[in-house]
Design a protein around this motif. Structure first.
Motif, PDB file in Angstrom:
ATOM      1  N   VAL A  55       0.859  -1.178   0.000  1.00  0.00           N
ATOM      2  CA  VAL A  55       0.000   0.000   0.000  1.00  0.00           C
ATOM      3  C   VAL A  55       0.899   1.234   0.000  1.00  0.00           C
ATOM      4  O   VAL A  55       1.904   1.267   0.722  1.00  0.00           O
ATOM      5  N   PRO A  56       0.593   2.259  -0.804  1.00  0.00           N
ATOM      6  CA  PRO A  56       1.444   3.464  -0.789  1.00  0.00           C
ATOM      7  C   PRO A  56       1.599   4.031   0.617  1.00  0.00           C
ATOM      8  O   PRO A  56       0.634   4.085   1.390  1.00  0.00           O
ATOM      9  N   ALA A  57       2.822   4.446   0.949  1.00  0.00           N
ATOM     10  CA  ALA A  57       3.114   4.929   2.299  1.00  0.00           C
ATOM     11  C   ALA A  57       2.176   6.043   2.758  1.00  0.00           C
ATOM     12  O   ALA A  57       1.732   6.028   3.919  1.00  0.00           O
ATOM     13  N   PRO A  58       1.831   7.036   1.903  1.00  0.00           N
ATOM     14  CA  PRO A  58       0.901   8.078   2.370  1.00  0.00           C
ATOM     15  C   PRO A  58      -0.470   7.525   2.743  1.00  0.00           C
ATOM     16  O   PRO A  58      -1.148   8.081   3.626  1.00  0.00           O
ATOM     17  N   VAL A  59      -0.898   6.448   2.083  1.00  0.00           N
ATOM     18  CA  VAL A  59      -2.193   5.838   2.401  1.00  0.00           C
ATOM     19  C   VAL A  59      -2.122   5.135   3.759  1.00  0.00           C
ATOM     20  O   VAL A  59      -3.061   5.183   4.562  1.00  0.00           O
ATOM     21  N   VAL A  60      -0.991   4.487   4.030  1.00  0.00           N
ATOM     22  CA  VAL A  60      -0.802   3.869   5.349  1.00  0.00           C
ATOM     23  C   VAL A  60      -0.842   4.937   6.429  1.00  0.00           C
ATOM     24  O   VAL A  60      -1.527   4.804   7.450  1.00  0.00           O
ATOM     25  N   ALA A  61      -0.112   6.026   6.206  1.00  0.00           N
ATOM     26  CA  ALA A  61      -0.083   7.110   7.186  1.00  0.00           C
ATOM     27  C   ALA A  61      -1.474   7.695   7.392  1.00  0.00           C
ATOM     28  O   ALA A  61      -1.869   7.991   8.534  1.00  0.00           O
ATOM     29  N   ALA A  62      -2.231   7.856   6.313  1.00  0.00           N
ATOM     30  CA  ALA A  62      -3.572   8.429   6.426  1.00  0.00           C
ATOM     31  C   ALA A  62      -4.494   7.541   7.249  1.00  0.00           C
ATOM     32  O   ALA A  62      -5.327   8.038   8.023  1.00  0.00           O
ATOM     33  N   GLN A  63      -4.362   6.222   7.102  1.00  0.00           N
ATOM     34  CA  GLN A  63      -5.173   5.301   7.911  1.00  0.00           C
ATOM     35  C   GLN A  63      -4.859   5.470   9.393  1.00  0.00           C
ATOM     36  O   GLN A  63      -5.761   5.561  10.237  1.00  0.00           O
ATOM     37  N   ILE A  64      -3.562   5.491   9.717  1.00  0.00           N
ATOM     38  CA  ILE A  64      -3.156   5.620  11.118  1.00  0.00           C
ATOM     39  C   ILE A  64      -3.591   6.964  11.685  1.00  0.00           C
ATOM     40  O   ILE A  64      -4.151   7.049  12.792  1.00  0.00           O
ATOM     41  N   ASP A  65      -3.370   8.025  10.918  1.00  0.00           N
ATOM     42  CA  ASP A  65      -3.736   9.364  11.381  1.00  0.00           C
ATOM     43  C   ASP A  65      -5.241   9.473  11.631  1.00  0.00           C
ATOM     44  O   ASP A  65      -5.674  10.097  12.612  1.00  0.00           O
ATOM     45  N   ALA A  66      -6.041   8.872  10.755  1.00  0.00           N
ATOM     46  CA  ALA A  66      -7.494   8.939  10.901  1.00  0.00           C
ATOM     47  C   ALA A  66      -7.951   8.283  12.192  1.00  0.00           C
ATOM     48  O   ALA A  66      -8.847   8.786  12.892  1.00  0.00           O
ATOM     49  N   ILE A  67      -7.340   7.164  12.542  1.00  0.00           N
ATOM     50  CA  ILE A  67      -7.721   6.465  13.767  1.00  0.00           C
ATOM     51  C   ILE A  67      -7.360   7.294  14.999  1.00  0.00           C
ATOM     52  O   ILE A  67      -8.185   7.528  15.885  1.00  0.00           O
ATOM     53  N   PHE A  68      -6.126   7.771  15.047  1.00  0.00           N
ATOM     54  CA  PHE A  68      -5.691   8.519  16.229  1.00  0.00           C
ATOM     55  C   PHE A  68      -6.391   9.871  16.350  1.00  0.00           C
ATOM     56  O   PHE A  68      -6.507  10.409  17.459  1.00  0.00           O
ATOM     57  N   ALA A  69      -6.869  10.416  15.234  1.00  0.00           N
ATOM     58  CA  ALA A  69      -7.577  11.701  15.288  1.00  0.00           C
ATOM     59  C   ALA A  69      -8.947  11.576  15.940  1.00  0.00           C
ATOM     60  O   ALA A  69      -9.528  12.574  16.376  1.00  0.00           O
ATOM     61  N   ASP A  70      -9.455  10.336  16.043  1.00  0.00           N
ATOM     62  CA  ASP A  70     -10.835  10.156  16.497  1.00  0.00           C
ATOM     63  C   ASP A  70     -10.990   9.201  17.671  1.00  0.00           C
ATOM     64  O   ASP A  70     -11.931   9.318  18.444  1.00  0.00           O
ATOM     65  N   ILE A  71     -10.068   8.243  17.813  1.00  0.00           N
ATOM     66  CA  ILE A  71     -10.233   7.151  18.778  1.00  0.00           C
ATOM     67  C   ILE A  71      -9.000   7.053  19.663  1.00  0.00           C
ATOM     68  O   ILE A  71      -7.864   7.120  19.177  1.00  0.00           O
ATOM     69  N   GLU A  72      -9.219   6.883  20.957  1.00  0.00           N
ATOM     70  CA  GLU A  72      -8.107   6.661  21.869  1.00  0.00           C
ATOM     71  C   GLU A  72      -7.593   5.239  21.699  1.00  0.00           C
ATOM     72  O   GLU A  72      -8.357   4.272  21.837  1.00  0.00           O
ATOM     73  N   VAL A  73      -6.328   5.102  21.393  1.00  0.00           N
ATOM     74  CA  VAL A  73      -5.724   3.797  21.130  1.00  0.00           C
ATOM     75  C   VAL A  73      -4.910   3.387  22.358  1.00  0.00           C
ATOM     76  O   VAL A  73      -3.997   4.100  22.777  1.00  0.00           O
ATOM     77  N   ASP A  74      -5.230   2.230  22.930  1.00  0.00           N
ATOM     78  CA  ASP A  74      -4.573   1.782  24.155  1.00  0.00           C
ATOM     79  C   ASP A  74      -3.298   0.995  23.899  1.00  0.00           C
ATOM     80  O   ASP A  74      -2.434   0.912  24.780  1.00  0.00           O
ATOM     81  N   ALA A  75      -3.175   0.400  22.719  1.00  0.00           N
ATOM     82  CA  ALA A  75      -1.963  -0.336  22.371  1.00  0.00           C
ATOM     83  C   ALA A  75      -1.910  -0.488  20.859  1.00  0.00           C
ATOM     84  O   ALA A  75      -2.933  -0.395  20.172  1.00  0.00           O
ATOM     85  N   VAL A  76      -0.706  -0.733  20.350  1.00  0.00           N
ATOM     86  CA  VAL A  76      -0.484  -0.884  18.903  1.00  0.00           C
ATOM     87  C   VAL A  76       0.356  -2.125  18.668  1.00  0.00           C
ATOM     88  O   VAL A  76       1.353  -2.358  19.362  1.00  0.00           O
ATOM     89  N   LYS A  77      -0.058  -2.922  17.697  1.00  0.00           N
ATOM     90  CA  LYS A  77       0.775  -4.037  17.232  1.00  0.00           C
ATOM     91  C   LYS A  77       1.201  -3.713  15.800  1.00  0.00           C
ATOM     92  O   LYS A  77       0.382  -3.362  14.962  1.00  0.00           O
TER      93      LYS A  77
END
Length: 269
Positions: free
Chosen positions: A57-79
């Protein structure tokens, strides 16, 4: 009031056969009472017999997925699992650093259980430089540790400790050396600062080992999300994986190496 369910993000590749990658991670999170999310780094064509295609997957698309999650949801752990390319590792590191992500478990996936390569040139260097400093735990198996260090594969517990310390010297806060490739009973060794912890287990008689590394690292992340300390989280994750491997043959999937039965605790009865 809504229940506060631990929320865990998997950053990994997709396995359409459902045994490893984000599909396996999401099953593990659910089995361990966590809400699972996923940012997909690569699409693969694979089954129980092997991997026939990897499409990053293009790197900017990966970054956009991660950014979208953290912008809206509290993440307690990452694998973190398969990253495929250096640019993806760098993009993931940038996003996680911006978000102040906590409890990151890095499983440096370089080769599938089938032996197929899941990485490109330069990925090892990018993972060490960018993701080691962010991770609470790095979980290489013996071939992965050897690839990360450019060294022969560890053949004894003493060599496992030495390689764990060498990885720590390259920036890893804690390293779990997974010794499943050694003969005899499985032995995993945690190197954390000056401390060394051994985790012994029984070898389960099954060929269905597809995705075991993904399952262990995602189970550790899930227990950390619940608030466990590192050593108890690893011990509980190993117990979970042993039970899943014990039930693996009941799935009867495919002609090759199937996965552990990650949902066996939910399917009983």
């Amino acid at each position: 009031m809504a229940a506060q369910i631990p929320k865990v993000l998997s950053i990994a590749g997709s396995d359409p056969s459902g045994g490893a990658g984000v599909q396996g991670d999401l099953k593990t999170f659910s089995a361990l009472r966590c809400y699972g999310m996923a940012a997909i780094t690569a699409l693969t064509a694979q089954n129980t017999r092997g991997v026939s295609l990897v499409h990053a997957v293009p790197a900017p698309v990966v970054a956009a997925q991660i950014d979208a999650i953290f912008a809206d949801i509290e993440v307690d752990a990452v694998k973190i699992g398969m990253l495929a390319e250096p640019a993806i590792a760098q993009a993931a590191a940038d996003s996680l650093a911006r978000a102040g992500a906590r409890r990151i478990v890095l499983d440096p996936v370089l080769v599938a259980t089938s032996g197929d390569s899941l990485s490109s040139a330069g990925l090892v260097e990018a993972v060490i430089a960018r993701l080691f400093p962010l991770a609470a735990l790095v979980t290489p198996n013996l071939p992965e540790a050897a690839a990360l260090l450019g060294a022969p594969e560890a053949a004894t517990p003493r060599e496992m400790v030495e390689q764990g310390r060498a990885l720590a010297a390259r920036g890893a806060r804690a390293v779990l050396m997974k010794g499943g490739h050694l003969s005899g009973e499985p032995l995993d060794i945690l190197v954390e600062g000056e401390d060394v912890h051994e985790f012994h287990g029984a070898r389960v008689a099954t060929r269905n080992l597809h995705g075991t590394g993904c399952a262990l690292s995602s189970a550790i992340a899930a227990h950390l999300a619940h608030g466990a300390e590192l050593v108890p989280a690893i011990r509980s994750a190993k117990d979970f994986l042993t039970e899943a491997l014990g039930a693996a043959d009941t799935l009867a999937l495919g002609a090759g190496r199937g996965p552990p039965h990650l949902l066996q605790s939910l399917w009983r009865g």
